[in-house]
Design a protein around this motif. Structure first.
Motif, PDB file in Angstrom:
ATOM      1  N   SER A 176      42.371  41.687  43.216  1.00 36.18           N
ATOM      2  CA  SER A 176      43.736  42.196  43.099  1.00 36.18           C
ATOM      3  C   SER A 176      44.688  41.390  43.975  1.00 36.18           C
ATOM      4  O   SER A 176      45.857  41.240  43.658  1.00 36.18           O
ATOM      5  CB  SER A 176      43.773  43.681  43.452  1.00 36.18           C
ATOM      6  OG  SER A 176      43.649  43.833  44.845  1.00 36.18           O
ATOM      7  N   LEU A 177      44.175  40.823  45.079  1.00 42.59           N
ATOM      8  CA  LEU A 177      45.036  39.987  45.918  1.00 42.59           C
ATOM      9  C   LEU A 177      45.363  38.686  45.215  1.00 42.59           C
ATOM     10  O   LEU A 177      46.473  38.165  45.295  1.00 42.59           O
ATOM     11  CB  LEU A 177      44.354  39.692  47.251  1.00 42.59           C
ATOM     12  CG  LEU A 177      44.422  40.800  48.285  1.00 42.59           C
ATOM     13  CD1 LEU A 177      43.746  40.368  49.561  1.00 42.59           C
ATOM     14  CD2 LEU A 177      45.868  41.185  48.563  1.00 42.59           C
ATOM     15  N   ASN A 178      44.382  38.149  44.502  1.00 42.77           N
ATOM     16  CA  ASN A 178      44.607  36.892  43.789  1.00 42.77           C
ATOM     17  C   ASN A 178      45.629  37.068  42.672  1.00 42.77           C
ATOM     18  O   ASN A 178      46.351  36.142  42.337  1.00 42.77           O
ATOM     19  CB  ASN A 178      43.284  36.370  43.202  1.00 42.77           C
ATOM     20  CG  ASN A 178      42.399  35.803  44.295  1.00 42.77           C
ATOM     21  OD1 ASN A 178      42.890  35.503  45.382  1.00 42.77           O
ATOM     22  ND2 ASN A 178      41.117  35.691  44.018  1.00 42.77           N
ATOM     23  N   GLU A 179      45.630  38.277  42.090  1.00 44.57           N
ATOM     24  CA  GLU A 179      46.542  38.499  40.963  1.00 44.57           C
ATOM     25  C   GLU A 179      47.991  38.544  41.415  1.00 44.57           C
ATOM     26  O   GLU A 179      48.890  38.200  40.672  1.00 44.57           O
ATOM     27  CB  GLU A 179      46.175  39.810  40.255  1.00 44.57           C
ATOM     28  CG  GLU A 179      45.004  39.609  39.306  1.00 44.57           C
ATOM     29  CD  GLU A 179      44.350  40.914  38.885  1.00 44.57           C
ATOM     30  OE1 GLU A 179      44.918  41.998  39.177  1.00 44.57           O
ATOM     31  OE2 GLU A 179      43.264  40.840  38.284  1.00 44.57           O
ATOM     32  N   ASN A 180      48.229  38.995  42.638  1.00 40.89           N
ATOM     33  CA  ASN A 180      49.603  39.091  43.129  1.00 40.89           C
ATOM     34  C   ASN A 180      49.899  37.885  44.026  1.00 40.89           C
ATOM     35  O   ASN A 180      49.412  37.794  45.140  1.00 40.89           O
ATOM     36  CB  ASN A 180      49.767  40.395  43.912  1.00 40.89           C
ATOM     37  CG  ASN A 180      51.211  40.619  44.301  1.00 40.89           C
ATOM     38  OD1 ASN A 180      52.027  39.699  44.242  1.00 40.89           O
ATOM     39  ND2 ASN A 180      51.522  41.838  44.694  1.00 40.89           N
ATOM     40  N   TYR A 181      50.700  36.945  43.478  1.00 43.68           N
ATOM     41  CA  TYR A 181      50.950  35.700  44.210  1.00 43.68           C
ATOM     42  C   TYR A 181      51.684  35.924  45.519  1.00 43.68           C
ATOM     43  O   TYR A 181      51.587  35.140  46.438  1.00 43.68           O
ATOM     44  CB  TYR A 181      51.751  34.725  43.334  1.00 43.68           C
ATOM     45  CG  TYR A 181      50.968  34.297  42.136  1.00 43.68           C
ATOM     46  CD1 TYR A 181      49.761  33.620  42.282  1.00 43.68           C
ATOM     47  CD2 TYR A 181      51.415  34.590  40.846  1.00 43.68           C
ATOM     48  CE1 TYR A 181      49.023  33.245  41.185  1.00 43.68           C
ATOM     49  CE2 TYR A 181      50.677  34.215  39.746  1.00 43.68           C
ATOM     50  CZ  TYR A 181      49.486  33.542  39.916  1.00 43.68           C
ATOM     51  OH  TYR A 181      48.740  33.173  38.827  1.00 43.68           O
ATOM     52  N   ALA A 182      52.467  37.019  45.601  1.00 41.77           N
ATOM     53  CA  ALA A 182      53.269  37.255  46.799  1.00 41.77           C
ATOM     54  C   ALA A 182      52.442  37.846  47.937  1.00 41.77           C
ATOM     55  O   ALA A 182      52.827  37.764  49.095  1.00 41.77           O
ATOM     56  CB  ALA A 182      54.429  38.185  46.466  1.00 41.77           C
ATOM     57  N   ALA A 183      51.283  38.392  47.574  1.00 43.26           N
ATOM     58  CA  ALA A 183      50.509  39.127  48.578  1.00 43.26           C
ATOM     59  C   ALA A 183      49.974  38.198  49.658  1.00 43.26           C
ATOM     60  O   ALA A 183      49.412  37.150  49.368  1.00 43.26           O
ATOM     61  CB  ALA A 183      49.351  39.857  47.893  1.00 43.26           C
ATOM     62  N   ARG A 184      50.206  38.581  50.915  1.00 45.42           N
ATOM     63  CA  ARG A 184      49.636  37.802  52.025  1.00 45.42           C
ATOM     64  C   ARG A 184      48.872  38.734  52.934  1.00 45.42           C
ATOM     65  O   ARG A 184      49.466  39.408  53.783  1.00 45.42           O
ATOM     66  CB  ARG A 184      50.755  37.144  52.831  1.00 45.42           C
ATOM     67  CG  ARG A 184      51.348  36.031  52.042  1.00 45.42           C
ATOM     68  CD  ARG A 184      52.152  35.092  52.842  1.00 45.42           C
ATOM     69  NE  ARG A 184      53.031  34.397  51.913  1.00 45.42           N
ATOM     70  CZ  ARG A 184      54.161  33.832  52.258  1.00 45.42           C
ATOM     71  NH1 ARG A 184      54.570  33.890  53.504  1.00 45.42           N
ATOM     72  NH2 ARG A 184      54.890  33.218  51.359  1.00 45.42           N
TER      73      ARG A 184
END
Ligand code: ADP
Ligand code: MG
Lengths: 454, 349
Positions: free
Chosen positions: B310-318
């Motif tokens: 799910s982190l990979n899917e959201n480019y903004a997620a850090r």
């Protein structure tokens, strides 16, 4: 004093030396790789620690006369990027801690910029950077210490050691395999030579001419010259024996013929008696000389036994036929009992003939006049000579086959004590035996030549 | 009914004060819940920053799998939790906190025990540190807005958009912005310091919010409540999971995840040095890090389990990275400077 004899093997020694060398090299490889890798890993950690301490030192500034530090995020995060090791830092101005871990020990002045020590229960590596800063107009010494535990380092060096061990072991295996091959090929010419010499027949004394490496040339030359000398000496001996037989027998035969003629012509009984004694003595000398030469021949030939196939029945019959005139002189009847048609065997025909002749000659010699001798050939293969003579005396049986040994029963019969010796040596050389036993059917003895079954 | 609820609360509070007053503890707790086991042979003592209603479904599910483990669940703020473990060396078996920086400091300073199991080995590398800290949820810092205030304008998607909107409409947002008081809240400080690392806009935004008399809060819950009640037009940097939980039963609020970047906080667990029941603490860690196999619990708690996908899917997620970097903003001088700058920007005397 018995010296323990053990064989040394060039091959084994070569292998052992090569293997030891490979093992030492593998070990050296392992130790060097590990040391270099650990050094490299330790240097990496040192460099990062130093970079971290330097970046903190660079962030020291004075504000309204007071010294402060704005810890850069990267100063500590860079330490987290290579391993998950614990990190400690301390910034001092003079003797006073500005920020960080108060209990992190100051570096000892003797050490360089890097130091390893125990902190909070774990081994840590530290880097120290010092700067001069101005604080309230006066110059102060700022010290930045950054320390990190060494678990990551230990893990890396363990991994590298494992790898180096595997590679070193692989190297050892390959080197061992190669040294097997090397030993094999180094010894190949030697094996070739051994085989070519071993394959030769007993009287093949030609020089060795297989391809030999230069190291073996002296050995081969020595061998060849030895064989040449041996060959010459053998030829000489054989020639000598033949020559000697001829030189001894011919004059004796002449003397005997002359004596015989004189005997026929002479009339005086005392002359006749001495002439007969003379003839007997000549016969004995001729027989003894013949036996001595036969024995010499036997000794020579048993060392290089001929390997040919011949019929033992035929040979026996020839021998009997040859000696029949001698037997006739004493009115002795020789009968041959055959239990087999033919007896083909491998061996030296001339030697066998010698053996047969000597045993039959004994039987005739030690039999009384007007008696019977039976020659029995059985399948075993065994050839027995049964006579009705005086038989062996029991005391003699032990070493009657020794050279020049004669029995206590000989009486006035002359002899050299070589007949049984020849027969015994011939049988032994063929792997067989000479058996001496009494005649089972009455008076006399039974001497047998027993040939081994294939 | 009402009386009954009050009395349980009272008993809980009394219990708390008794226990920790007698233990001469200096750290303050907010609440304490006990979940007895069928046969109370084993007890797992947890100190946590998560409210009981959030965490209760997890405890119940855990006890279903391990019915013989009684659980003593103590709730404290992240700073009090830190104090309990590092200064008081209280003998809790498990410390669960959303303050990743403080958890990291505990581990770094040697107050945590190593733990390894198949379950923790399966965690992605960024979700654990030093075999001592284990992340089990990932919770983004989001903005919550009141739908009423954004009826005729689009919600800002980036921080720059937000700054522009606030500058253009000072009258409408004056006194109606909520954000963490980073001097009090550990999560607020973590989000703020990560923001300051990630974008230059952070200080401008803080200044704009200060000029518009932003309201300061110690926790996400109160902020969300005030947005729902219409007292706030927007709340900046709210823990996403709390917002999602309230969204279900509160009309009129919306969650806006930023598109320039989204700080993702990891809720982590560690076994304190003085733990008595290490075995059951390990069981609980295994259970927590495997929450991604329990969709039923996620639906009940709104806690998003750790998931690389799910982190990979959201480019903004850090995701905030565990490790010594987090120690930087806990540095005394660094913290002083940061808070001074923040106060200057937001309080604007
Ligand atoms: N057929 C035999 N009968 C009795 N004695 C024998 C017979 N053959 C050999 N011997 C004994 O064995 C001894 C050794 O025999 P041999 O080696 O042929 O020597 P010799 O020259 O005395 O015949 C003889 O001296 C004799 O005592
Ligand atoms: Mg004889």
């Amino acid at each position: 004093m018995k010296r323990r004899s053990y064989r040394t093997s060039i091959r084994r020694r070569l292998l052992l030396q090569l293997f030891t060398m490979a093992a030492l090299l593998s070990l050296a490889f392992f130790l060097v790789v590990r040391a270099v890798a650990e050094r490299a890993a330790a240097d990496t950690q040192d460099n990062i620690l130093l970079a971290s301490a330097t970046s903190i030192a660079d962030a020291i500034y004075s504000e309204q006369g007071a010294v402060a530090v704005d810890l850069p995020y990267s100063a500590l995060s860079m330490l987290g990027s290579i391993s998950e090791d614990r990190v400690f830092y301390r910034v001092l101005i003079g003797e006073e801690t500005l920020t960080g871990y108060d209990d992190l020990p100051l570096p000892s002045p003797a050490q360089g910029e890097f130091e390893t020590f125990m902190f909070r229960g774990e081994e840590v590596r530290s880097a120290t950077v010092t700067r001069t800063v101005s604080s309230g107009g006066s110059k102060e010494r700022a010290t930045v210490i950054v320390a990190q535990t060494r678990l990551g380092l230990a893990a890396i060096s363990q991994r590298i050691s494992g790898m180096a061990a595997v590679v070193g072991f692989g190297f050892l295996l390959v080197a061992t395999a190669l040294s097997l091959v090397a030993a094999q090929s180094a010894l190949a010419p030697l094996n070739r030579m051994t085989q070519s010499v071993a394959r030769r027949g007993p009287d093949d004394l030609r020089p060795v001419d297989t391809q030999t490496p230069s190291e073996l040339v002296p050995l081969v030359d020595a061998l060849n010259s030895f064989m040449a000398r041996l060959k010459a000496s053998l030829t000489q001996s054989e020639e000598f024996i033949a020559e000697a037989a001829h030189r001894v027998r011919t004059p004796l035969a002449t003397v005997r013929a002359q004596a015989q003629m004189t005997l026929r012509r002479s009339e005086k009984p005392e002359n006749k008696a001495s002439l007969r004694a003379m003839i007997r003595a000549v016969d004995e000398s001729s027989r003894s000389a013949g036996q001595l030469l036969d024995h010499a021949m036997v000794s020579l030939r048993t060392d290089q036994l001929q390997d040919e196939v011949f019929d033992l029945v035929e040979l026996t019959q020839d021998t009997v036929a040859h000696l029949r005139p001698t037997a006739d002189l004493k009115d002795i009847a020789i009968s041959v009992e055959l239990y087999v048609e033919t007896l083909p065997i491998r061996g030296d025909e001339i030697l066998m003939q010698n053996a047969l002749r000597n045993v039959l000659d004994n039987a005739i010699k030690y039999s009384p006049e007007d008696s019977d001798i039976t020659v029995r050939i059985t399948e075993e293969p065994r050839i027995s000579f049964v006579d009705q003579g005086r038989g062996f005396s029991a005391d003699d049986l032990g070493d009657i086959t020794k050279r020049f040994s004669r029995g206590a029963n000989v009486g006035d019969i002359v002899g050299s004590g070589l007949g049984l010796t020849i027969a015994d040596e011939v049988m032994r050389a063929h792997g067989g035996t000479l058996e001496i036993a009494p005649n089972e059917e009455g008076r006399g003895s039974c001497v047998s030549l027993v040939y081994p079954r294939d | 009914m009402r009386f009954a609820r009050i009395s349980t609360r009272l008993i809980a509070v009394l219990l708390t004060h008794l226990a920790f007053a007698l233990g001469a503890s200096a750290f303050e707790i907010e609440d304490r819940r006990q979940y007895p086991a069928e046969d109370g042979a084993r007890e797992l003592r947890i100190i946590s920053t998560a409210d009981a209603p959030v965490f209760e479904p997890i405890i119940r599910a855990f006890q279903l799998a391990h019915p013989d483990v009684a659980i003593d669940y103590v709730i404290a703020s992240s700073t009090e939790l830190m104090k309990a473990i590092s200064e008081e060396e209280a003998d809790f078996d498990l410390a669960i906190s959303s303050a990743m920086d403080l958890q990291t400091k505990l581990a770094n300073d040697g107050f945590a025990l190593d733990y390894r199991s198949e379950a923790t080995d399966a965690l992605p590398k960024w979700a654990k540190w030093h075999d001592q800290i284990f992340a089990f949820t990932q919770e983004p810092a989001v903005m919550v807005i009141a739908e009423g205030a954004f009826a005729n304008r689009p919600a800002p998607r980036t921080r720059d958009d937000l700054i522009a909107m606030l500058r253009d409409n000072p009258a409408e947002f004056d006194g109606r912005i909520g954000t963490y008081d980073v001097r009090i809240s550990g999560a607020g400080y973590l989000f703020a310091t990560q923001d300051s690392r990630n974008t230059d806009s952070y200080w401008r935004l803080t200044e704009v919010m200060g000029r518009l008399n932003a309201q300061l809060y110690s926790g996400s819950k109160a902020m969300i409540e005030d947005v729902a009640a219409g007292r706030l037009a927007l709340a900046y940097n709210v823990v996403g999971s709390y917002a999602a939980q309230r969204l279900a039963d509160t009309p009129g609020i919306r969650i806006v995840p930023f598109e320039d970047f989204l700080s993702v906080m990891l809720r982590t667990a560690l076994i304190p040095k003085n733990a008595q029941n290490i075995e059951d603490a390990g069981l609980m860690i295994d259970f927590l890090v495997q929450l991604n196999q329990r969709e039923d619990i996620e639906q009940e708690t709104y806690l998003a389990p750790v998931s690389a996908q799910s982190l990979n899917e959201n480019y903004a997620a850090r995701p905030i990275r565990l490790g010594p970097g987090l120690l930087v903003f806990l540095d005394r001088l660094k913290k002083e400077t940061f808070l001074r700058n923040w106060e200057n920007a937001i309080v604007q005397k």
